[in-house]
Design a protein around this motif. Structure first.
Motif, short mmCIF file in Angstrom:
data_model
loop_
_atom_site.label_atom_id
_atom_site.label_comp_id
_atom_site.label_asym_id
_atom_site.label_seq_id
_atom_site.Cartn_x
_atom_site.Cartn_y
_atom_site.Cartn_z
N GLU A 257 -11.39 -52.80 -46.79
CA GLU A 257 -10.52 -52.79 -45.80
C GLU A 257 -9.07 -53.04 -46.13
N SER A 258 -8.70 -53.88 -46.74
CA SER A 258 -7.34 -54.29 -47.14
C SER A 258 -6.82 -53.50 -48.37
N GLU A 259 -7.74 -53.22 -49.26
CA GLU A 259 -7.12 -52.40 -50.58
C GLU A 259 -7.17 -50.99 -50.71
N VAL A 260 -8.19 -50.39 -49.78
CA VAL A 260 -8.30 -48.92 -49.69
C VAL A 260 -8.10 -48.37 -48.35
N LEU A 261 -8.50 -48.82 -47.19
CA LEU A 261 -8.61 -48.42 -45.87
C LEU A 261 -7.16 -48.46 -45.27
N GLN A 262 -6.46 -49.80 -45.48
CA GLN A 262 -5.41 -49.88 -44.96
C GLN A 262 -4.40 -49.11 -45.44
N PRO A 263 -4.09 -48.93 -46.90
CA PRO A 263 -2.95 -48.06 -47.56
C PRO A 263 -3.02 -46.58 -47.09
N PHE A 264 -4.34 -46.39 -46.64
CA PHE A 264 -4.75 -44.95 -46.26
C PHE A 264 -4.06 -44.94 -44.78
N LYS A 265 -4.38 -45.79 -44.04
CA LYS A 265 -3.80 -45.79 -42.49
C LYS A 265 -2.33 -45.56 -42.57
N ASP A 266 -1.70 -46.31 -43.55
CA ASP A 266 -0.13 -46.65 -43.75
C ASP A 266 0.39 -45.13 -44.13
N ALA A 267 -0.45 -44.41 -45.01
CA ALA A 267 -0.18 -42.94 -45.38
C ALA A 267 -0.25 -42.18 -44.20
N ILE A 268 -1.16 -42.30 -43.11
CA ILE A 268 -1.30 -41.41 -42.25
C ILE A 268 -0.02 -41.73 -41.20
#
Length: 355
Positions: A257-268
């Protein structure tokens, strides 16, 4: 002529050929209400479609055949779409007294002014949109043309899959048709003038902006959910197939959640912001009233709230099936999960009911 706008009354299957899957949707209509008769999603072989261009016709056709076999739709006739980037559209003023045949003949004479390819290498069609605002003696005619190979590869893939292509549409118009179903569900829908719809696919994100219900802007950019799958694969040392499955099930290590998914959400969010700034910079618009999300990545938990917080416009996920009934063979939970990614298939299936 390319059957982009022809009025039909038969039932067509909406077949959306995306970069990672083929989606099928069959609708019926009774008393003004739509019903989902059959639907399904079938994965494509890796790289069978690249940037919305079919590379492996046989592979796509075989996937369609598997999908048809599994969903058992009641029709063999289909509507498919080509990407906006593969289509040239032009608004032309013509004499209001012309009939359809005269418009068609005139377009054939004038088309080489608007289309930068030899005319024997394109399929084209037109639609009369109505009286010209600048001259009541003229009508606005929308001309659409695409390279013959773009159309034929889709026709060939459908044929391999046991279907017949009856309509070839343009993705932006299919999205607009599906958008008309979603619009009434939005809060204060009557007051929403300008709505941005972001379709976040596996490799491509498409922005469609609607003003008073009509498409005023589209833009494609290379960004999508595949980047999240690749990051899962890289970080956890698993195959692409395993990464794709883990992404859906959520069975991943605690730091996901913190290391992979959140950065991807920020990229969106960054992509959404950048695309809107580009839209404002190249049109007369300087704000949108609402943001809709579609595509496979739209369902990521917390994404609408994050976009709403960072961009400042209300945001939600599209579901064209909210007011539809379902046949016995359609799983309510499955179609709810896939709904945001079914917008183009839905817009294509709606071609059955053009009057």
């Amino acid at each position: 002529m390319l059957a982009l706008f022809r009025k039909k009354s038969q039932i067509y299957l909406g077949i959306d050929i995306s970069s990672t899957a083929v989606k099928l949707l069959e609708l019926s209509k009774s008393g003004g209400r739509y019903r989902v008769e059959s639907y399904g999603v079938e994965p494509l072989p890796a790289n069978a479609v690249q940037e919305k261009n079919i590379v492996d016709v046989e592979g796509v056709g075989d996937a369609i055949a598997r999908l048809v076999s599994r969903t058992r739709p009641g029709s063999k006739m289909a509507a498919v779409a080509v990407a906006g980037s593969a289509v040239i559209t032009k608004m032309i003023e013509m004499d209001a007294s012309y009939g359809e045949d005269e418009i068609e003949n005139q377009l054939k004479i004038e088309a080489d002014q608007y289309i930068p390819f030899p005319l024997d290498e394109v399929r084209m069609d037109f639609e009369v949109l109505g009286e010209s605002e600048s001259n009541p003696d003229k009508v606005d005619v929308l001309l659409a043309a695409s390279r013959t190979e773009n159309v034929e590869m889709r026709e060939d893939a459908l044929e391999i899959g046991g279907l017949q292509a009856k309509v070839v549409d343009v993705e932006a118009y299919t999205m607009e048709r599906a958008f008309q179903l979603v619009l009434p569900q939005l809060p204060n829908a009557a007051e929403l003038e300008t709505i941005a719809l972001f379709d976040i696919g596996a490799t491509m994100t498409t922005l469609n902006v609607f003003h008073q219900g009509r498409t005023v802007y589209t833009r494609e950019q290379l960004f999508g959910g595949k980047q999240l799958t690749e990051e899962i694969q890289r970080r956890y040392g698993i195959s692409m197939e395993e990464a794709g499955l883990a992404k859906k099930t959520g069975e991943l290590p605690d730091d996901y959640e913190s290391e992979v998914l959140q950065p991807f959400k920020d990229a969106i969010v960054q992509q959404v912001n950048r695309s809107l700034q580009f839209f404002y910079g190249s049109t007369q618009f300087n704000e949108v009233d609402y943001i809709l999300l579609a595509g496979g990545s739209a369902s990521i938990a917390g994404l609408p709230e994050l976009i709403q917080d960072k961009v400042g416009a209300a945001c939600s996920v599209s579901n064209p099936f909210t007011d539809m009934t379902l046949s016995n063979k359609v799983s309510a939970s499955a179609i709810a999960n896939d709904a945001p990614a079914m917008m183009i298939a839905c817009g294509l299936a709606l071609r059955s009911f053009d009057q």
